[in-house]
Design a protein around this motif. Structure first.
Motif, PDB file in Angstrom:
ATOM      1  N   ASN A   1      52.796  56.768  56.879  1.00 46.20           N
ATOM      2  CA  ASN A   1      53.690  55.615  56.698  1.00 46.20           C
ATOM      3  C   ASN A   1      54.333  55.590  55.312  1.00 46.20           C
ATOM      4  O   ASN A   1      53.733  55.152  54.338  1.00 46.20           O
ATOM      5  CB  ASN A   1      52.916  54.321  56.958  1.00 46.20           C
ATOM      6  CG  ASN A   1      53.836  53.108  57.018  1.00 46.20           C
ATOM      7  OD1 ASN A   1      55.059  53.235  56.860  1.00 46.20           O
ATOM      8  ND2 ASN A   1      53.259  51.949  57.249  1.00 46.20           N
TER       9      ASN A   1
ATOM     10  N   ASP B   1      45.014  52.352  43.092  1.00 42.25           N
ATOM     11  CA  ASP B   1      44.036  51.334  42.737  1.00 42.25           C
ATOM     12  C   ASP B   1      44.656  50.288  41.813  1.00 42.25           C
ATOM     13  O   ASP B   1      45.457  50.618  40.930  1.00 42.25           O
ATOM     14  CB  ASP B   1      42.838  51.972  42.024  1.00 42.25           C
ATOM     15  CG  ASP B   1      41.981  52.776  42.986  1.00 42.25           C
ATOM     16  OD1 ASP B   1      42.087  52.528  44.208  1.00 42.25           O
ATOM     17  OD2 ASP B   1      41.221  53.642  42.519  1.00 42.25           O
TER      18      ASP B   1
ATOM     19  N   THR C   1      48.957  61.533  50.897  1.00 38.33           N
ATOM     20  CA  THR C   1      49.897  60.917  51.853  1.00 38.33           C
ATOM     21  C   THR C   1      51.256  61.609  51.776  1.00 38.33           C
ATOM     22  O   THR C   1      51.856  61.950  52.810  1.00 38.33           O
ATOM     23  CB  THR C   1      50.049  59.406  51.541  1.00 38.33           C
ATOM     24  OG1 THR C   1      48.754  58.816  51.565  1.00 38.33           O
ATOM     25  CG2 THR C   1      50.941  58.719  52.554  1.00 38.33           C
TER      26      THR C   1
ATOM     27  N   HIS D   1      50.341  47.032  41.364  1.00 35.02           N
ATOM     28  CA  HIS D   1      49.853  47.647  42.606  1.00 35.02           C
ATOM     29  C   HIS D   1      49.054  46.662  43.466  1.00 35.02           C
ATOM     30  O   HIS D   1      48.024  47.035  44.052  1.00 35.02           O
ATOM     31  CB  HIS D   1      48.960  48.872  42.317  1.00 35.02           C
ATOM     32  CG  HIS D   1      49.475  49.827  41.286  1.00 35.02           C
ATOM     33  ND1 HIS D   1      50.782  50.247  41.260  1.00 35.02           N
ATOM     34  CD2 HIS D   1      48.856  50.459  40.254  1.00 35.02           C
ATOM     35  CE1 HIS D   1      50.941  51.101  40.246  1.00 35.02           C
ATOM     36  NE2 HIS D   1      49.794  51.229  39.614  1.00 35.02           N
ATOM     37  N   CYS D   2      49.490  45.407  43.516  1.00 30.99           N
ATOM     38  CA  CYS D   2      48.718  44.443  44.309  1.00 30.99           C
ATOM     39  C   CYS D   2      49.672  43.526  45.079  1.00 30.99           C
ATOM     40  O   CYS D   2      49.632  42.299  44.904  1.00 30.99           O
ATOM     41  CB  CYS D   2      47.771  43.639  43.414  1.00 30.99           C
ATOM     42  SG  CYS D   2      48.597  42.823  42.036  1.00 30.99           S
TER      43      CYS D   2
ATOM     44  N   LYS E   1      52.906  56.380  46.877  1.00 37.87           N
ATOM     45  CA  LYS E   1      51.798  56.787  47.747  1.00 37.87           C
ATOM     46  C   LYS E   1      51.007  57.906  47.092  1.00 37.87           C
ATOM     47  O   LYS E   1      51.531  58.647  46.254  1.00 37.87           O
ATOM     48  CB  LYS E   1      52.353  57.283  49.099  1.00 37.87           C
ATOM     49  CG  LYS E   1      53.250  56.295  49.819  1.00 37.87           C
ATOM     50  CD  LYS E   1      52.498  55.078  50.327  1.00 37.87           C
ATOM     51  CE  LYS E   1      53.448  54.040  50.902  1.00 37.87           C
ATOM     52  NZ  LYS E   1      52.815  52.744  51.147  1.00 37.87           N
ATOM     53  N   SER E   2      49.752  58.050  47.526  1.00 39.51           N
ATOM     54  CA  SER E   2      48.884  59.093  46.980  1.00 39.51           C
ATOM     55  C   SER E   2      49.461  60.473  47.296  1.00 39.51           C
ATOM     56  O   SER E   2      50.266  60.637  48.219  1.00 39.51           O
ATOM     57  CB  SER E   2      47.493  58.981  47.606  1.00 39.51           C
ATOM     58  OG  SER E   2      47.584  59.278  48.981  1.00 39.51           O
TER      59      SER E   2
ATOM     60  N   PHE F   1      54.674  49.451  49.830  1.00 43.07           N
ATOM     61  CA  PHE F   1      53.493  48.944  49.119  1.00 43.07           C
ATOM     62  C   PHE F   1      52.785  50.136  48.498  1.00 43.07           C
ATOM     63  O   PHE F   1      52.719  51.208  49.106  1.00 43.07           O
ATOM     64  CB  PHE F   1      52.548  48.157  50.040  1.00 43.07           C
ATOM     65  CG  PHE F   1      52.023  48.968  51.201  1.00 43.07           C
ATOM     66  CD1 PHE F   1      50.857  49.716  51.083  1.00 43.07           C
ATOM     67  CD2 PHE F   1      52.717  49.016  52.406  1.00 43.07           C
ATOM     68  CE1 PHE F   1      50.384  50.475  52.140  1.00 43.07           C
ATOM     69  CE2 PHE F   1      52.258  49.783  53.466  1.00 43.07           C
ATOM     70  CZ  PHE F   1      51.089  50.515  53.337  1.00 43.07           C
ATOM     71  N   PRO F   2      52.295  50.009  47.271  1.00 40.55           N
ATOM     72  CA  PRO F   2      51.659  51.135  46.609  1.00 40.55           C
ATOM     73  C   PRO F   2      50.258  51.356  47.174  1.00 40.55           C
ATOM     74  O   PRO F   2      49.587  50.374  47.497  1.00 40.55           O
ATOM     75  CB  PRO F   2      51.556  50.686  45.144  1.00 40.55           C
ATOM     76  CG  PRO F   2      52.266  49.380  45.042  1.00 40.55           C
ATOM     77  CD  PRO F   2      52.360  48.814  46.413  1.00 40.55           C
ATOM     78  N   ASP F   3      49.830  52.609  47.290  1.00 40.92           N
ATOM     79  CA  ASP F   3      48.423  52.783  47.667  1.00 40.92           C
ATOM     80  C   ASP F   3      47.613  53.329  46.496  1.00 40.92           C
ATOM     81  O   ASP F   3      46.740  54.166  46.661  1.00 40.92           O
ATOM     82  CB  ASP F   3      48.249  53.562  48.983  1.00 40.92           C
ATOM     83  CG  ASP F   3      48.652  55.012  48.903  1.00 40.92           C
ATOM     84  OD1 ASP F   3      49.035  55.460  47.811  1.00 40.92           O
ATOM     85  OD2 ASP F   3      48.569  55.707  49.929  1.00 40.92           O
TER      86      ASP F   3
ATOM     87  N   SER G   1      55.747  49.475  60.431  1.00 43.82           N
ATOM     88  CA  SER G   1      54.315  49.663  60.140  1.00 43.82           C
ATOM     89  C   SER G   1      53.501  49.634  61.430  1.00 43.82           C
ATOM     90  O   SER G   1      52.547  50.407  61.590  1.00 43.82           O
ATOM     91  CB  SER G   1      53.802  48.583  59.164  1.00 43.82           C
ATOM     92  OG  SER G   1      54.117  48.944  57.849  1.00 43.82           O
TER      93      SER G   1
END
Ligand code: GLN
Length: 384
Positions: free
Chosen positions: A31, A40, A373, A236-237, A369-370, A36-38, A21
């Motif tokens: 990345n 919401d 991304t 997602h947190c 990821k979105s 880790f999820p991006d 990272s």
């Protein structure tokens, strides 16, 4: 002069996730490394946590976790796996799955014991075993399918074996244990006094109609198991660091002794929020598999435009790809090159092994990821 401390963890360096990272940030790379999820966080969860803070629920929770959350976990577990753990004696809320794993190991593993881990395995297992004065005994999963070789595991058992650690869906490969594996595991442990630690933090991210074979479904396994779950992956947190452990009362008692003096308790407003979220919006975890399956499928479709060869992904949010057609570098060098020269960050597999298989050319890409991304990453990978 204060002496330089003699390290208690000579094998440990900065984790590969942190290293990659940092390198991604330095080189402005896309990345897909650290998992880790991006997406919401569900609105209900954020609102409930904010409300809890505004309402003054900001002090210590009970050491094992808020009663309302443990009740909600018990009901959810029954609903998912047909077994209702006792919220008072079998469920402990911890500050993330990693804390729960640390507590479980330190609760029951003594100096001189052996703990069997299956390589490639997640990086927090071995340091916790080492700090307990025990030895991690590494048995490799199949280098292509990541299935366990139960005969090899059996051969690794000695009178010193205190614990076996398993992980399904598996990080880094996404492989899942099936019913035959469970039967083999039951047979393997029958008549032994070996504890089982089952890391199930990706339990709801399973695809293609497969069933997650939670150890909690099987009485012969759960009577000896610590089962570890994580809200970070499910909601997602990952930065909230809340997870939990389910284990029989006598094992929970020992796990809680460590938890009590490790963190004592977990962030209260988040616990209030998870209790509400589990009860009021079960569809979130019920639909998580479908949510990620669509992303997995779209990402695999996009990968067809590249020379990377994707391995099957039965569960989890990582895609392994073989890069043999792109480069002959080893995986550490390749990941460095990919970030620095090509602007895409992945995770090499060798840090997950005591002895990485020779010539393995696999890297891990996170697809939580979105679209933007993933699109940006594919644009760059296409050019290779
Ligand atoms: N679980 C995350 C992964 O596998 C990493 C978490 C961390 O950086 N410690 O990518």
């Amino acid at each position: 002069m204060i002496p330089t401390p003699e390290t208690k963890l000579p094998k440990v360096e900065t984790t590969i996730f942190t290293v990659m990272s940092a390198l991604a940030a330095e080189h402005n790379a896309v990345n897909l490394g650290q998992g880790f999820p991006d997406f919401d966080v569900p609105k209900r969860l954020v609102d409930a946590a904010a409300r809890a803070m505004a309402d003054g629920l900001n002090q210590y929770s009970p050491m094992p976790g808020l009663q309302s959350l443990r009740e909600a976990i018990a009901d959810k577990t029954e609903c998912c796996y047909g077994y209702r753990p006792d919220p008072n004696t079998e469920i402990t809320v911890c500050s993330g799955g990693s804390e729960a794993i640390f507590n479980a190991i330190h609760g029951v593993v003594k100096a001189g014991d052996e703990v069997i881990v299956l390589d490639p395995c997640y990086d927090c297992y071995e340091p916790a075993i080492d700090l307990a004065g025990a030895t991690a005994v590494h048995v490799s999963l199949d280098p292509r399918t990541f299935a366990p070789d139960w005969n090899a595991i059996k051969a690794a058992i000695t009178p010193k074996t205190r614990m076996l650690m398993i992980n399904s869906p598996h990080n880094p490969s996404g492989a899942m244990l099936n019913r035959d594996d469970i039967d083999a595991l039951i047979e393997l442990l029958d008549g032994t006094d070996i504890y089982l630690l089952s890391d199930e933090v990706y339990e709801h991210i399973v695809f293609d109609g497969a069933q997650h074979e939670s150890v909690l479904r099987y009485p012969q396994l759960r009577e000896r198991a610590f089962v570890i779950s994580s809200f970070g992956k499910t909601y997602h947190c990952t930065g909230w660091k809340v997870g939990y452990a389910v284990a029989p009362p006598a094992m929970t008692k020992e796990l809680r002794k460590v938890h009590q003096y490790n963190t004592f308790c977990t962030f209260t407003p988040a616990q209030v929020a998870f209790a509400e979220m589990i009860r009021e919006e079960p569809e979130h975890y019920e639909e998580l598999g479908a949510f990620y399956q669509a992303r997995r499928d779209a990402f695999r479709e996009q990968l067809k435009q590249t020379k990377f060869e994707p391995l099957p992904v039965p569960g989890g949010y990582f895609q392994l790809v073989d890069y043999s057609k792109v480069s002959d570098l080893d995986d550490m060098e390749f990941c460095r090159w990919l970030t620095v020269e090509k602007g895409v960050t992945a995770i090499p597999l060798s840090p997950f092994y005591a002895n990485p298989p020779k010539g393995q050319r696999l890297i891990r890409l996170c697809f939580a990821k979105s679209d933007a991304t993933l699109d940006a990453a594919i644009e760059r990978l296409k050019a290779l």
